[in-house]
Scaffold this active site. Structure first.
Site, PDB file in Angstrom:
ATOM      1  N   PHE A   1       0.978  -1.287  -0.069  1.00 62.03           N
ATOM      2  CA  PHE A   1       0.080   0.018   0.115  1.00 62.03           C
ATOM      3  C   PHE A   1       0.927   1.379   0.047  1.00 62.03           C
ATOM      4  O   PHE A   1       1.828   1.271   0.812  1.00 62.03           O
ATOM      5  CB  PHE A   1      -0.871  -0.021   1.251  1.00 62.03           C
ATOM      6  CG  PHE A   1      -1.955   1.142   1.132  1.00 62.03           C
ATOM      7  CD1 PHE A   1      -3.354   0.893   0.691  1.00 62.03           C
ATOM      8  CD2 PHE A   1      -1.541   2.518   1.647  1.00 62.03           C
ATOM      9  CE1 PHE A   1      -3.994   2.163   0.494  1.00 62.03           C
ATOM     10  CE2 PHE A   1      -2.332   3.344   1.494  1.00 62.03           C
ATOM     11  CZ  PHE A   1      -3.800   3.456   1.102  1.00 62.03           C
TER      12      PHE A   1
ATOM     13  N   ASP B   1       9.375   2.796   1.755  1.00 58.35           N
ATOM     14  CA  ASP B   1       7.976   3.548   2.170  1.00 58.35           C
ATOM     15  C   ASP B   1       7.921   3.306   3.742  1.00 58.35           C
ATOM     16  O   ASP B   1       7.460   2.280   4.066  1.00 58.35           O
ATOM     17  CB  ASP B   1       6.878   2.999   1.489  1.00 58.35           C
ATOM     18  CG  ASP B   1       5.398   3.658   1.805  1.00 58.35           C
ATOM     19  OD1 ASP B   1       5.504   4.233   3.011  1.00 58.35           O
ATOM     20  OD2 ASP B   1       4.444   3.628   0.942  1.00 58.35           O
TER      21      ASP B   1
ATOM     22  N   LYS C   1       2.232  10.305   8.444  1.00 53.34           N
ATOM     23  CA  LYS C   1       1.539   9.780   9.596  1.00 53.34           C
ATOM     24  C   LYS C   1       2.271  10.241  10.870  1.00 53.34           C
ATOM     25  O   LYS C   1       2.153  11.156  11.364  1.00 53.34           O
ATOM     26  CB  LYS C   1       1.599   8.156   9.551  1.00 53.34           C
ATOM     27  CG  LYS C   1       0.488   7.751   8.382  1.00 53.34           C
ATOM     28  CD  LYS C   1       0.600   6.138   8.627  1.00 53.34           C
ATOM     29  CE  LYS C   1      -0.535   5.821   7.498  1.00 53.34           C
ATOM     30  NZ  LYS C   1      -1.829   5.561   8.089  1.00 53.34           N
TER      31      LYS C   1
ATOM     32  N   THR D   1       2.932  24.583  -5.006  1.00 54.89           N
ATOM     33  CA  THR D   1       2.615  25.979  -3.936  1.00 54.89           C
ATOM     34  C   THR D   1       3.196  25.763  -2.651  1.00 54.89           C
ATOM     35  O   THR D   1       4.104  26.573  -2.303  1.00 54.89           O
ATOM     36  CB  THR D   1       1.219  26.257  -4.087  1.00 54.89           C
ATOM     37  OG1 THR D   1       0.779  26.553  -5.299  1.00 54.89           O
ATOM     38  CG2 THR D   1       1.078  27.507  -3.107  1.00 54.89           C
TER      39      THR D   1
END
Lengths: 500, 500
Positions: free
Chosen positions: B213, B321, B354, B378
Site C-alpha cells: 500500500f 515507504d 503519519k 505551491t
C-alpha cells in the site's frame, strides 16, 4: 473606513481614477500595516537572505528561492524579508494568502485552546471525525458552497482535491455504465484492477485544456498542460487536451474574431469528446475559470456555459478547478458564478485550496461513491485548516471583502490602462486583461526576458509581483489590498516600465 | 518512573511476562492519563456519537465512521468519545498519533507565537521559505535522517511523498539514459510531453509488491495492491507487481519453507525487472518494510537486502515507504535500519508521514532534479508540521521512547503468545507476528467475519484496535504505550476471545 478618493489620472502620476467610498477598512483587520515598501539592500534577497537560502541549499534545492521572508515581522500586504526589506506583496505566496500576514484575528484564533488541540490531535477524519466536525464545516466552508453543490470532501492540497474529483467522476461514470449503484462489481473487474488492467482499471480519461494547470501529482499532472518543464520525464495517462481560445485584446475591438475563436475551440472540444468514445471515453472535463499558471487566459461566460452543456450532452462530469480563482479575488466568491449557469446545470465538482488554506471538493450527492472506503485516506483534510477557513470566511463577510476587491479591481484596471496607454509602456506591455474580474488582472510583456526583468526590477523597487505563462505578469494581491496599495503598485509599475 | 514489574503469566490472567525497568515514564509526558477504559453506552458510538455522525452524513459520507471522538477530553493513550466513553486506543488514528492525545508539551508548542505565526502565514516554501527554515529542519527532521540520505523534500501526506519519490526517480532515470544532467531535453521530448506521449512522457514504470500500500492518488494508487475496493474503476498505469513472500508461522518451525518462498519471490521479482526492460523499464522499486495495510506481512532482513541489491543491479531506484513503519513503533526509528544494509547500499529514497505528522522524502543529492521547478508545487509541505515533528523528535529522544517501545513490544509479544497458546484462542487466532518489531504486532483471525467481530467487541470492552488485510488484527499503539496499557490490552483480548 477610508473614504479618501484618489485623484484622477490627470492630477497624479499614479493615474488612479476616483472611486466610490469603500465598505472596508484595512485598519480594522490590520491595525499597524507599513505605510509603504522600503528596500535597504541593493538586491533582494540581500546578504542575510542569500545566506539563509544557501543554508537551506545544503539539504533542499534552493534554485527556486525568490525572497527569504521574516514572516514574524510581516504585516498585512507587506512581506518583510531576512534583510529587513519591506515589500508590497501582490503575489501572496502564489495566490494563497487571503487576508494578509499576521492578521490579528487569525493569530487570536491560532492561540485558542480549540485550535491548539485540533492541531495536536490530528484525526483520521474519515473514521474518527471530531464531534464538532459538522459544526465546524456548517458554520465555515459550507456557508460558501457553490450553488447546487452541498457535499464536501476535504483534502490537503489542490492537486489532491482535483484527483479526488477525478476519482469520484470515474466511479460515477462506471456506475452509470454498470447500471446503477446496486449493480455489483464483476469478478473480472475486481481481479483485473489488482493488475492495473481493464476492465477493473478502465480506459477512461479526463479532458483538460491546453495551458491549463491542475497540479503536479500523477493524475493531476496528466491534466496539466502548462509548461513542458512541469511534465517532461514523468509518465502520463493518455488523456486528451482541447484548445483553449486565444482571445485578442482589447476585447471590444476584437468581438467577431474572438467569437469565431471560441466557436472553433468549442467545436474542437466536442469533436474530441465524440472521438474519444471509441478509445478512452472522457469521464470528466476539468477547466479553470481563468487559466492561471498558463498565463491568465480568459474566455467569455457564454463559452464556459457551452463547455458545461456540451460535457453534459456527452455524459462527462464537469469539474471547475477554482484552486487559484476561488475565494473572492475575481470579485465574486467563486469565479464561475459569473457564468450564469442555469439551475440544474451547475458544475458537478468545484475544487479549492490556496487562499482558502483548507482544500477540497464541493460536489453533488449523486457522485458519492456507492460503497464506503472507495474514496478514503488517513487524514482526509486537516481540521485546523477548516477552522482557519471558517474564521477567514467570517472576516471576508464581515468586512465585505469580495465587494471591496471587485471595486478595487475596477479602479485599479482603469489606472493600469492609463499607464499602459502612455509612452512608458509603449512596445513593452500588451494584452491587458481581467477587467471585471476584481484584482485578478494580468498583462503580457513583449518578451519573456522583459517580463523577468520587470518582475526583478519591481522587487528591488519594493513590490513582490509574480509571473505566469511565458511572458505574463499576474496580479494576485490579498483581499485586503486597497487604494493605498494600488497607488504604490501602479506608481512603481510606471517607474519600472520607464526604466526598462 | 514506573519500575513496577508485571507478574508472569502463571500469576496473572493477563499473562504478561516480567520485564526490566523502563527508561521512560508516561507520567512525565502525560501527567493525568486515565487509569483505564470505561464504556458507558451499550454500543460505541453511543447515541451522541451516532447523532454527530448523522450530522456529518448530511454533507459527507459517514459510512466509514468508527468512533466520534471528543478530542478535547482525550488524553495520552485514551480516546474519549462523544458519549463520554473512554477507550484505550491502540490504533492511534490509523497509526498516525505518535505520543498521545493532548500531550502538554505539544499543546505548549501550539500556543507559542512561533507556532501561531507559522500556522497563519503559510509560505510557498519552494520560493519563499521562512528565514528559520534551515534551522527548523536541521534541529528537527534532519536529526533523524536515515543513514546516507541527507536531502529532504517536505510534502503534505504520505501519498504525495511517494509520488515525489517516483517523480525524482523518473527524472533521474531519464537523465542517466540521456547521458547526464547537462544533456538538454530534445525538442521532441518537450513537445511530446505536452501531449502525454513518449518520449517526453516516457513508458517507464514503478515496481511494487502484491499486498503493498502506497497511497491513493493516481500514481501511488497504481503502485498500491492492497484491496480491489481501493482500486476498482480508477484508471491506472500499466506498472508491474512482484509477489511478496507468504511466510509461514511460527517462523522457527518453518525455516526452510520460508527461505524457499523468499527465494522464489526474489527470482520472480528479478524476472519482472529483466522482462520489463523491453516494454516499460522499471525506474523505481517501492517497498514497505512491513506490508501494513496489506495485512502486516513480514519478510527476512536478508530478503530485503537482496531486493535492494537486485534493484541496483538492474538500474532501478529503491524507495522504502516508511509512512506507516517509521518513527519508532517497530523498535528502531526506521524499520529498515534492521536490514543491515552496507554503506553505499542505502535506499535511494525513504518516505514518511503519519506519526511524523510532517511528511516527505529523504534522499541523496544525486536525485535532485537537474533544473529548478521540475519538482515544485505551491506549499511543498507545512512549517507547522515541521515544528511539531521537531518537538516530537525531541520528546522521543528525551524519553528514550524508541527503546521503550522495543522493550514494551518484547514483553507484549510474550504475553500475547501466552494467551494465543491458551484454549481461549484455539481455532480463532493464528500467525501471530512482529516479534522483534516493537509494538508493531499482528495476528490473523480464522475468518474476516471473526476479525470484524473481534474488533467490534474489543471496542465495547474499551479498546479501540484496528484491522488490516483480509482478516488481520494489527497493533499500532503510540510510543507512550507502556506496561499498564499492555495489561489492559492483553486482558481485554483474552476476555473477548473467550466470548467469541
Amino acid at each position: 473606513m477610508f473614504s479618501r478618493t484618489i485623484r484622477s489620472a490627470s492630477k497624479t502620476p499614479l493615474a488612479l481614477q476616483s472611486i466610490a467610498v469603500r465598505h472596508f477598512s484595512s485598519l480594522d483587520l490590520i491595525p499597524d500595516e507599513f505605510s509603504g515598501p522600503s528596500v535597504k539592500t541593493e538586491k533582494v534577497p540581500g546578504p542575510k537572505g542569500l545566506a539563509a537560502s544557501a543554508d537551506v541549499g545544503i539539504f533542499q534545492d534552493p534554485r527556486t528561492h525568490v525572497v527569504i521572508p521574516n514572516y514574524e515581522e510581516s504585516k498585512g500586504n507587506y512581506l518583510v524579508d531576512a534583510d529587513g526589506n519591506v515589500l508590497l506583496d501582490v503575489f501572496a505566496q502564489i495566490s494563497s494568502i487571503g487576508l494578509g500576514y499576521n492578521v490579528p484575528a487569525l493569530l487570536e484564533l491560532a492561540k485558542t485552546d480549540e485550535f491548539a488541540k485540533a492541531a495536536m490531535n490530528r484525526p483520521a477524519l474519515g473514521s474518527f471525525p471530531p464531534v464538532q466536525w459538522a459544526e465546524w464545516l456548517r458554520t465555515g466552508l459550507l456557508t460558501v458552497q457553490p450553488k447546487g453543490l452541498d457535499q464536501l470532501i476535504t483534502t490537503l492540497c489542490g492537486s489532491s482535491a482535483n484527483e479526488t474529483a477525478f476519482k469520484c467522476s470515474f466511479m460515477a461514470y462506471r456506475q452509470r455504465e454498470r447500471g446503477g449503484p446496486d449493480v455489483p462489481f464483476t469478478k473480472e473487474e475486481m481481479d483485473s484492477c489488482m493488475d492495473n488492467h481493464s476492465p477493473g482499471a478502465p480506459q477512461l480519461s479526463v479532458l483538460s485544456f491546453k495551458s491549463g494547470f491542475h497540479g503536479r501529482l500523477f493524475g493531476s499532472l496528466s491534466a496539466t498542460r502548462s509548461k513542458a518543464i512541469h511534465k517532461v520525464d514523468i509518465p502520463a495517462f493518455d488523456w486528451p487536451a482541447a484548445p483553449f481560445p486565444e482571445l485578442k485584446y482589447p476585447l471590444n475591438e476584437n468581438v467577431k474574431e474572438n467569437e469565431a475563436e471560441e466557436k472553433r475551440c468549442l467545436e474542437e472540444y466536442e469533436k474530441i469528446l465524440v472521438e474519444s468514445k471509441s478509445t478512452r471515453p472522457v469521464a470528466a472535463v476539468i477547466i479553470e475559470p481563468i487559466l492561471s499558471e498558463g498565463g491568465d487566459r480568459h474566455a467569455s461566460n457564454e463559452y464556459f456555459r457551452q463547455l458545461r452543456l456540451i460535457a453534459k450532452k456527452h455524459g462527462a462530469y464537469f469539474i471547475v478547478d477554482e484552486v487559484q480563482t476561488g475565494v473572492g479575488a475575481t470579485g465574486t466568491f467563486w469565479a464561475h458564478e459569473k457564468w450564469g449557469l442555469q439551475e440544474g446545470e451547475e458544475p458537478d465538482f468545484v475544487t479549492f485550496s490556496k487562499k482558502m488554506q483548507a482544500a477540497g471538493v464541493f460536489h453533488k450527492k449523486d457522485t458519492r461513491p456507492n460503497a464506503p472506503y472507495r474514496n478514503y485516506n488517513t487524514w482526509m483534510g486537516d481540521p485546523i485548516r477548516a477552522l482557519q477557513a471558517r474564521e477567514m470566511i467570517r472576516l471576508i463577510k464581515q468586512h465585505d471583502l469580495v465587494r471591496h476587491t471587485a471595486s478595487t479591481g475596477s479602479s485599479l484596471a482603469e489606472s493600469f490602462k492609463s499607464v499602459f496607454g502612455s509612452s512608458a509602456a509603449s512596445g513593452k506591455v500588451m494584452n491587458f486583461r481581467g477587467e471585471g474580474d476584481g484584482t485578478y488582472l494580468a498583462w503580457d510583456m513583449a518578451t519573456p526576458q522583459l517580463r523577468d526583468a520587470f518582475v526583478g526590477k519591481m522587487r528591488v523597487n519594493g513590490v513582490q509581483i509574480g509571473g505566469c505563462g511565458e511572458q505574463t505578469v499576474r496580479l494576485r494581491p490579498m483581499l485586503t489590498f486597497g487604494e493605498k496599495h494600488a497607488e504604490i503598485l501602479v506608481g512603481t509599475t510606471e517607474k519600472v516600465l520607464k526604466e526598462l
